[in-house]
Write an enzyme that holds these catalytic residues in place. Sequence first.
Site, PDB file in Angstrom:
ATOM      1  N   LEU A 124      18.963  -5.385   5.609  1.00 11.96           N
ATOM      2  CA  LEU A 124      20.014  -5.268   4.605  1.00 11.96           C
ATOM      3  C   LEU A 124      21.367  -5.124   5.297  1.00 11.96           C
ATOM      4  CD1 LEU A 124      18.059  -2.876   2.264  1.00 11.96           C
ATOM      5  CD2 LEU A 124      18.695  -5.250   1.748  1.00 11.96           C
ATOM      6  N   GLU A 137       1.260   6.907   6.949  1.00 12.42           N
ATOM      7  CA  GLU A 137       2.424   6.474   6.140  1.00 12.42           C
ATOM      8  C   GLU A 137       2.265   6.918   4.691  1.00 12.42           C
ATOM      9  OE1 GLU A 137       3.660   2.381   8.506  1.00 12.42           O
ATOM     10  OE2 GLU A 137       2.640   2.201   6.604  1.00 12.42           O
ATOM     11  N   HIS A 187       8.645   3.086   8.855  1.00 15.25           N
ATOM     12  CA  HIS A 187       8.515   2.212  10.027  1.00 15.25           C
ATOM     13  C   HIS A 187       7.244   2.589  10.795  1.00 15.25           C
ATOM     14  CE1 HIS A 187       9.753  -0.503  13.178  1.00 15.25           C
ATOM     15  NE2 HIS A 187       9.336   0.416  14.031  1.00 15.25           N
ATOM     16  N   SER A 200       0.833  -1.209   0.000  1.00 11.58           N
ATOM     17  CA  SER A 200       0.000   0.000   0.000  1.00 11.58           C
ATOM     18  C   SER A 200       0.870   1.263   0.000  1.00 11.58           C
ATOM     19  CB  SER A 200      -0.968   0.005   1.187  1.00 11.58           C
ATOM     20  OG  SER A 200      -0.287   0.132   2.402  1.00 11.58           O
ATOM     21  N   GLU A 219      22.379   0.008  11.564  1.00  7.29           N
ATOM     22  CA  GLU A 219      21.650  -0.397  12.762  1.00  7.29           C
ATOM     23  C   GLU A 219      20.146  -0.397  12.477  1.00  7.29           C
ATOM     24  OE1 GLU A 219      21.443   0.948  17.372  1.00  7.29           O
ATOM     25  OE2 GLU A 219      22.897   1.935  16.081  1.00  7.29           O
ATOM     26  N   ARG A 265      13.182  -7.488   5.216  1.00  8.07           N
ATOM     27  CA  ARG A 265      14.508  -8.101   5.267  1.00  8.07           C
ATOM     28  C   ARG A 265      15.483  -7.058   5.772  1.00  8.07           C
ATOM     29  NH1 ARG A 265      15.904 -13.184   4.825  1.00  8.07           N
ATOM     30  NH2 ARG A 265      17.901 -12.601   3.943  1.00  8.07           N
ATOM     31  N   ASN A 317      13.327   4.287   4.656  1.00  7.33           N
ATOM     32  CA  ASN A 317      12.445   3.222   5.129  1.00  7.33           C
ATOM     33  C   ASN A 317      11.236   3.847   5.811  1.00  7.33           C
ATOM     34  OD1 ASN A 317      11.612   0.559   5.867  1.00  7.33           O
ATOM     35  ND2 ASN A 317      12.425   0.883   7.925  1.00  7.33           N
ATOM     36  N   ASP A 366      16.401   0.080  12.180  1.00  2.42           N
ATOM     37  CA  ASP A 366      15.406   1.093  12.574  1.00  2.42           C
ATOM     38  C   ASP A 366      16.001   2.232  13.406  1.00  2.42           C
ATOM     39  OD1 ASP A 366      13.518  -0.486  11.303  1.00  2.42           O
ATOM     40  OD2 ASP A 366      12.924  -1.523  13.131  1.00  2.42           O
ATOM     41  N   THR A 402      20.496   3.079   8.059  1.00  2.00           N
ATOM     42  CA  THR A 402      21.905   2.864   8.387  1.00  2.00           C
ATOM     43  C   THR A 402      22.043   1.395   8.780  1.00  2.00           C
ATOM     44  OG1 THR A 402      21.465   3.509  10.666  1.00  2.00           O
ATOM     45  CG2 THR A 402      22.263   5.240   9.187  1.00  2.00           C
TER      46      THR A 402
HETATM   47  C1  GAR Z   1       3.884  -0.747   6.747  1.00  2.00           C
HETATM   48  O1  GAR Z   1       3.042  -0.483   7.828  1.00  2.00           O
HETATM   49  C2  GAR Z   1       5.320  -0.448   7.105  1.00  2.00           C
HETATM   50  O2  GAR Z   1       5.450   0.609   8.016  1.00  2.00           O
HETATM   51  C3  GAR Z   1       5.754  -1.745   7.725  1.00  2.00           C
HETATM   52  O3  GAR Z   1       5.143  -2.737   6.946  1.00  2.00           O
HETATM   53  C4  GAR Z   1       3.912  -2.238   6.441  1.00  2.00           C
HETATM   54  C5  GAR Z   1       3.866  -2.529   4.961  1.00  2.00           C
HETATM   55  O4  GAR Z   1       2.627  -2.214   4.427  1.00  2.00           O
HETATM   56  N1  GAR Z   1       7.179  -1.872   7.738  1.00  2.00           N
HETATM   57  C6  GAR Z   1       7.859  -2.449   8.699  1.00  2.00           C
HETATM   58  O5  GAR Z   1       7.346  -2.968   9.670  1.00  2.00           O
HETATM   59  C7  GAR Z   1       9.367  -2.441   8.514  1.00  2.00           C
HETATM   60  N2  GAR Z   1      10.013  -2.948   9.664  1.00  2.00           N
HETATM   61  P1  GAR Z   1       2.432  -2.119   2.849  1.00  2.00           P
HETATM   62  O6  GAR Z   1       3.033  -3.385   2.251  1.00  2.00           O
HETATM   63  O7  GAR Z   1       0.941  -2.083   2.661  1.00  2.00           O
HETATM   64  O8  GAR Z   1       3.113  -0.880   2.355  1.00  2.00           O
END
Ligand code: GAR
Length: 212
Positions: free
Chosen positions: A95, A176, A111, A15, A145, A93, A109, A147, A143
């Site tokens: 990296l 998001e 989060h 999404s 580390e 994943r 990214n 998140d 980076t």
């Molecule tokens: C999102 O909420 C994103 O913040 C999270 O996965 C979801 C993906 O939704 N990401 C993480 O948790 C990364 N650690 P989407 O596939 O519908 O964009």
Amino acid sequence: MTSVRLAVLISGNGSNLQALIDAAANGTLHGEICVVVSNREQAFGLQRAQRANIPNHVLAHDEFESRAAFDQALLKLLDGYSPDLIALAGFMRVLGGEFVEHYAGRILNVHPSLLPRFPGLDTHARALRAGAREHGASIHFVTEELDAGPVVIQGRVAVRENDTEAQLAERVHEVEHRIYPAAVAWFAQGRLSCEDQRAWFDGQPLHQPKLL
Ligand code: GAR
């Protein structure tokens, strides 16, 4: 740079990818998505990419003998598209250092929490369990580390009494979808960069994340 070539990495629904596709289509992204890569063949986001005529690939991580071998193949695949910026959009994943170094300052990214709170997984359930009154999402530079790279922009949502994990997740998703295209557009316009493990905005170090 006034227009970025953006590579988007996904693992699932996509999404956030869709929000980026829509922003590219209406001109607010200041960029084009040059490739989408998923580490899972079943990721619905691949269909979104196909619908938008964006080159897309599956690179199944379980077909590689090591994390380094997967990273190496991903790097090679992406380099073929000469991206200016890489957006991790639900890419589940981690990296490795070599990959992150290769694209230093050019990986974003999304989060699902107000970092530095709740790095890692299950952020919505953890926020509810912790009794957080506010929750949200962050866009940050990647980076080595997990998140922990510099946060660029955050969007907040109030946690409501009796919120379920799904209800909270839905409102965080909406946030998001607004903050990610905004961050990419700033990068494209040369307003946002990452140097010395720090985010810079309009030529100044960013001491606090921008707020939606
Ligand atoms: C999102 O909420 C994103 O913040 C999270 O996965 C979801 C993906 O939704 N990401 C993480 O948790 C990364 N650690 P989407 O596939 O519908 O964009």
